[in-house]
Design a protein around this motif. Sequence first.
Motif, PDB file in Angstrom:
ATOM      1  N   THR A  39       0.858  -1.179   0.000  1.00  0.00           N
ATOM      2  CA  THR A  39       0.000   0.000   0.000  1.00  0.00           C
ATOM      3  C   THR A  39       0.898   1.234   0.000  1.00  0.00           C
ATOM      4  O   THR A  39       2.044   1.190   0.481  1.00  0.00           O
ATOM      5  N   PRO A  40       0.412   2.334  -0.527  1.00  0.00           N
ATOM      6  CA  PRO A  40       1.226   3.556  -0.551  1.00  0.00           C
ATOM      7  C   PRO A  40       1.729   3.962   0.840  1.00  0.00           C
ATOM      8  O   PRO A  40       2.883   4.359   0.993  1.00  0.00           O
ATOM      9  N   GLN A  41       0.893   3.843   1.860  1.00  0.00           N
ATOM     10  CA  GLN A  41       1.306   4.235   3.206  1.00  0.00           C
ATOM     11  C   GLN A  41       2.453   3.355   3.696  1.00  0.00           C
ATOM     12  O   GLN A  41       3.422   3.844   4.292  1.00  0.00           O
ATOM     13  N   PHE A  42       2.339   2.049   3.452  1.00  0.00           N
ATOM     14  CA  PHE A  42       3.385   1.131   3.899  1.00  0.00           C
ATOM     15  C   PHE A  42       4.683   1.383   3.128  1.00  0.00           C
ATOM     16  O   PHE A  42       5.771   1.367   3.708  1.00  0.00           O
ATOM     17  N   LEU A  43       4.560   1.629   1.825  1.00  0.00           N
ATOM     18  CA  LEU A  43       5.763   1.894   1.025  1.00  0.00           C
ATOM     19  C   LEU A  43       6.433   3.193   1.459  1.00  0.00           C
ATOM     20  O   LEU A  43       7.674   3.264   1.520  1.00  0.00           O
ATOM     21  N   LEU A  44       5.653   4.212   1.789  1.00  0.00           N
ATOM     22  CA  LEU A  44       6.234   5.464   2.283  1.00  0.00           C
ATOM     23  C   LEU A  44       6.948   5.223   3.607  1.00  0.00           C
ATOM     24  O   LEU A  44       8.054   5.728   3.831  1.00  0.00           O
ATOM     25  N   MET A  45       6.320   4.446   4.482  1.00  0.00           N
ATOM     26  CA  MET A  45       6.957   4.130   5.760  1.00  0.00           C
ATOM     27  C   MET A  45       8.279   3.396   5.524  1.00  0.00           C
ATOM     28  O   MET A  45       9.297   3.714   6.149  1.00  0.00           O
ATOM     29  N   ARG A  46       8.265   2.426   4.610  1.00  0.00           N
ATOM     30  CA  ARG A  46       9.506   1.695   4.297  1.00  0.00           C
ATOM     31  C   ARG A  46      10.563   2.631   3.725  1.00  0.00           C
ATOM     32  O   ARG A  46      11.746   2.516   4.062  1.00  0.00           O
ATOM     33  N   GLY A  76      11.114  10.909  -0.942  1.00  0.00           N
ATOM     34  CA  GLY A  76      10.252  11.240   0.193  1.00  0.00           C
ATOM     35  C   GLY A  76       9.695  12.643   0.086  1.00  0.00           C
ATOM     36  O   GLY A  76       8.517  12.889   0.380  1.00  0.00           O
ATOM     37  N   ASP A  77      10.541  13.580  -0.339  1.00  0.00           N
ATOM     38  CA  ASP A  77      10.086  14.963  -0.505  1.00  0.00           C
ATOM     39  C   ASP A  77       9.038  15.063  -1.614  1.00  0.00           C
ATOM     40  O   ASP A  77       8.034  15.763  -1.476  1.00  0.00           O
ATOM     41  N   ARG A  78       9.277  14.384  -2.718  1.00  0.00           N
ATOM     42  CA  ARG A  78       8.295  14.390  -3.815  1.00  0.00           C
ATOM     43  C   ARG A  78       6.961  13.832  -3.334  1.00  0.00           C
ATOM     44  O   ARG A  78       5.895  14.321  -3.698  1.00  0.00           O
ATOM     45  N   TRP A  79       7.042  12.753  -2.566  1.00  0.00           N
ATOM     46  CA  TRP A  79       5.827  12.138  -2.047  1.00  0.00           C
ATOM     47  C   TRP A  79       5.079  13.135  -1.164  1.00  0.00           C
ATOM     48  O   TRP A  79       3.868  13.292  -1.253  1.00  0.00           O
TER      49      TRP A  79
END
Length: 189
Positions: A106-113, A171-174
């Motif tokens: 999921t996007p949230q999990f990938l961002l956390m990773r 991360g900044d782009r996200w």
Amino acid sequence: MSIQTALTTEFPELSHLTREDLEDILADPAYFQAIFHTLSKVNELYQNQAELRLANETIANQNLGMQEELYKLRSETKDAFDEAKSLEVRWAELQREQREVYQRFTPQFLLMRLRHATTAQDDLSEALASTFVRSASSETAATPANGKEVDDFVKEFRELRKTYHKRVMWGDRWTIGQVAWRDDVYVTR
């Protein structure tokens, strides 16, 4: 209309009997039974009853003839139902497993990773720098570090920091909404 007239109208076979004969029929149960079983309506009733009994026996025999096949079909149906129930349970398990697997993407999990990997990369590069500084300061007292060791350190440190900064950039782009995730691939704007 008298009772005798109504009786002879309903049962014409009794019309030849006198009143006294009718009274004798009612007084003697054996005589009543003998006369009763000679009446055409009673015989017709018995005939209908025999035909119904024969029809019921025929149907019962047909049903008994199908009994084994019905038991077999019942067994097959029960087996199919049991298999369907077990497949339904397995389906629920697979759906749960699929949700767990998809959760890791999921996007949230990938961002956390990504954030964890960024922090780990920063820690790794800082640990490399600290180790180099400690070894360089201990070597300075004994022997000066040669150029090859410094070049190797710089090359390795640069690669670690390059990876770190790429992760920070993603991360900044996200964070500013420049990364959109779809089911098939990710897209940057």
